[in-house]
Each structure stands twice: as structure tokens, then as C-alpha cells.
Design a protein around this motif. Sequence first.
Motif, PDB file in Angstrom:
ATOM      1  N   LYS A  86       0.838  -1.197   0.000  1.00 25.56           N
ATOM      2  CA  LYS A  86       0.000   0.000   0.000  1.00 25.56           C
ATOM      3  C   LYS A  86       0.879   1.256   0.000  1.00 25.56           C
ATOM      4  N   PRO A  87       0.315   2.414  -0.369  1.00 24.81           N
ATOM      5  CA  PRO A  87       1.085   3.661  -0.285  1.00 24.81           C
ATOM      6  C   PRO A  87       1.598   3.901   1.134  1.00 24.81           C
ATOM      7  N   LEU A  88       2.784   4.470   1.234  1.00 25.51           N
ATOM      8  CA  LEU A  88       3.399   4.744   2.526  1.00 25.51           C
ATOM      9  C   LEU A  88       3.244   6.213   2.862  1.00 25.51           C
ATOM     10  N   LEU A  89       2.838   6.497   4.079  1.00 22.99           N
ATOM     11  CA  LEU A  89       2.679   7.871   4.551  1.00 22.99           C
ATOM     12  C   LEU A  89       3.815   8.188   5.511  1.00 22.99           C
ATOM     13  N   VAL A 145      10.328  12.035   2.495  1.00 22.35           N
ATOM     14  CA  VAL A 145      11.165  11.008   1.896  1.00 22.35           C
ATOM     15  C   VAL A 145      12.548  11.105   2.541  1.00 22.35           C
ATOM     16  N   GLY A 146      13.080   9.962   2.956  1.00 24.77           N
ATOM     17  CA  GLY A 146      14.360   9.975   3.646  1.00 24.77           C
ATOM     18  C   GLY A 146      14.209  10.180   5.137  1.00 24.77           C
ATOM     19  N   CYS A 147      13.017   9.925   5.671  1.00 24.32           N
ATOM     20  CA  CYS A 147      12.782  10.119   7.096  1.00 24.32           C
ATOM     21  C   CYS A 147      13.542   9.068   7.901  1.00 24.32           C
ATOM     22  N   GLU A 167       4.025  12.443   1.477  1.00 23.29           N
ATOM     23  CA  GLU A 167       4.650  13.150   2.591  1.00 23.29           C
ATOM     24  C   GLU A 167       3.638  14.017   3.323  1.00 23.29           C
ATOM     25  N   PHE A 168       3.677  13.957   4.641  1.00 20.84           N
ATOM     26  CA  PHE A 168       2.843  14.801   5.491  1.00 20.84           C
ATOM     27  C   PHE A 168       3.747  15.509   6.500  1.00 20.84           C
ATOM     28  N   ILE A 225      -0.706  12.328   9.423  1.00 21.42           N
ATOM     29  CA  ILE A 225      -0.389  10.968   8.997  1.00 21.42           C
ATOM     30  C   ILE A 225      -1.435   9.988   9.533  1.00 21.42           C
ATOM     31  N   LEU A 226      -1.777  10.122  10.822  1.00 17.64           N
ATOM     32  CA  LEU A 226      -2.745   9.209  11.420  1.00 17.64           C
ATOM     33  C   LEU A 226      -4.120   9.359  10.774  1.00 17.64           C
TER      34      LEU A 226
END
Length: 287
Positions: free
Chosen positions: A181-184, A188-190, A212-213, A219-220
Motif C-alpha cells: 500500500k502507499p506509505l505515509l 522522503v528519507g525520514c 509526505e505529510f 499521517i494518522l
Amino acid sequence: MDATALKMFRAVAREGSIGRAAEKLNYVPSNLSVRIKQLEKELQVELFERLPRGMRLTEAGHHLLAYADPILNLMQEAEEATGSGKQPVEKLRLGTVEAAASSALTPLLATLRARYPEARPSVVTGVNHELIDKVVRQELHGAIVYGPLAQPELEYRKLADDELVLASADASVGLAEQLKKPLLFFEVGCSHQATVDSLLEQYGIRYPAITEFGALDTILRGVTAELGVTLLPRSSLEEAEQQGNLAIVELPESYRTLELGFITVARPERSAALQAMLDTVQELSEA
């Protein structure tokens, strides 16, 4: 060399041009240019290379910039601590990874307030590498980051252990399907990017879409709206899990371990407020 000249130098170094630095400082560009030339004459060295578009630090300029932040920060702290004839206060510029703001930082600040009420903390959130850089540059007195961390210029103190888990709105499928599934993420690079890369490789999954959020709450909300899944410390998900808003999917054991620690610049002299913060970290880590 006075504080004003040093502030001007730092602004030009950060912005890369006289014009942008002048706009940021609300100065006339010609005045800023003159002051930089005067500073170079005083130090008898060129601090910048003049380029067709902008300015670039020389080696000597890089050396001076390494001193500029701590000098200016100390001057600001001295003014704040002694000004106006008021009861002296000590400002603490702190940072934390977003996911630890509630679970780790809140009890720290509550204990600090009881231990040293003169401390006046201010807090920014960010991802690991940003916070580490800000502590190294002494823009922050200290920060809560994911560890362990071994950098000679930093002192790292373990604060707590946590567990990295996957959060999803759908508990009916296993980890392999969840990872498709898409990642939240925060960006990027967290901080958990390396773990995600390794997990995807282990399960033979092509890299999914990433959204990205800027905040944990966003995110939740994205997870509960089934926009995707995320990887976060279990402690940051307890409330949402209790409310039934999302499901927790455990990772393989080798990926679960998370450690939180507090970093500050390694040096013998510290303000009373920072020392109180370090004592608080020590106290809570041993509780």
C-alpha cells in the motif's frame, strides 16, 4: 569584529547572496556589502568568493561560520538572561522527532519544570538528520532523536526504548500485503527509511508510492482514511489504537527495536538549564 558584522556575515553565508541576506535582515544591500568588505579587511582574509550569481564561502569563511552560530547564540542568551532587571531566565532551544513529542518530550519538560523552573524551553520538531545538524550547528541546545548515535562532537544519552510497528486501517491482511500500500511519511528519507527499504527488499516488493505529510496527526488521519500505511513508534499510536481508529501490525523481530536518546554538543561548560535537562534525562531513563 562586532556582533552586527558577524550577523551580516552569517546571513550572507546562509543565503548565498548579498541581496537575499539584505532582504532578510532589512538592510540596504550596499551597506551590507561594505560591512562584509570591512570585515574581510579587519581579518585580512577573503571570506567569500564573488561569483556571477551570488557568493560562496572560502575555506576561511567556513572556519568563521563554524564559530558564528555559537557566539551569536551565547550573546543572545546573555542578553535574555540579564536584561530588564527581571529575574534571570534561561532559554532552552530544544528539538524532537515528531513521533516522540508526546510520549518522550512531555514528561521530560514536566520534570524539568519542577527541577529548574527558571528554564524557558522552546521546541521545534523535525526528522533525525535535521535535528542532528541543528544541534551540531548549535541552533538547538539539545534534541530527542533516534539512536544510538556516535558522533565525536555530540554527547548522546539514551532516554527510552520503543518498538517500531506498522499502522493500518485494515487488520485483515498480513504484513506483506500491507507493505504494497502507499506509505505515509513525514518526508522522503525520514528516520525509518532504511528499515522500510530493507523490509521491501525482504518481501520482494517494488517500491510503493510515498505521500509526505508534515505532522503526526495528519499521517494518522491519512491512515484511518485508508490513504495508506505508516511505520511509527508504538508509543505514538497508543491513543489512536485504544480508540479503535487503526490496527497495529507487528514487524519481524529484527526490525522492531527503536531507541530514543537526547543529544547535545559535547563540551565541559553548560548552562544550568541544560545541565538540569541532562539530569532529567538521566533520571527518567533510570526510572
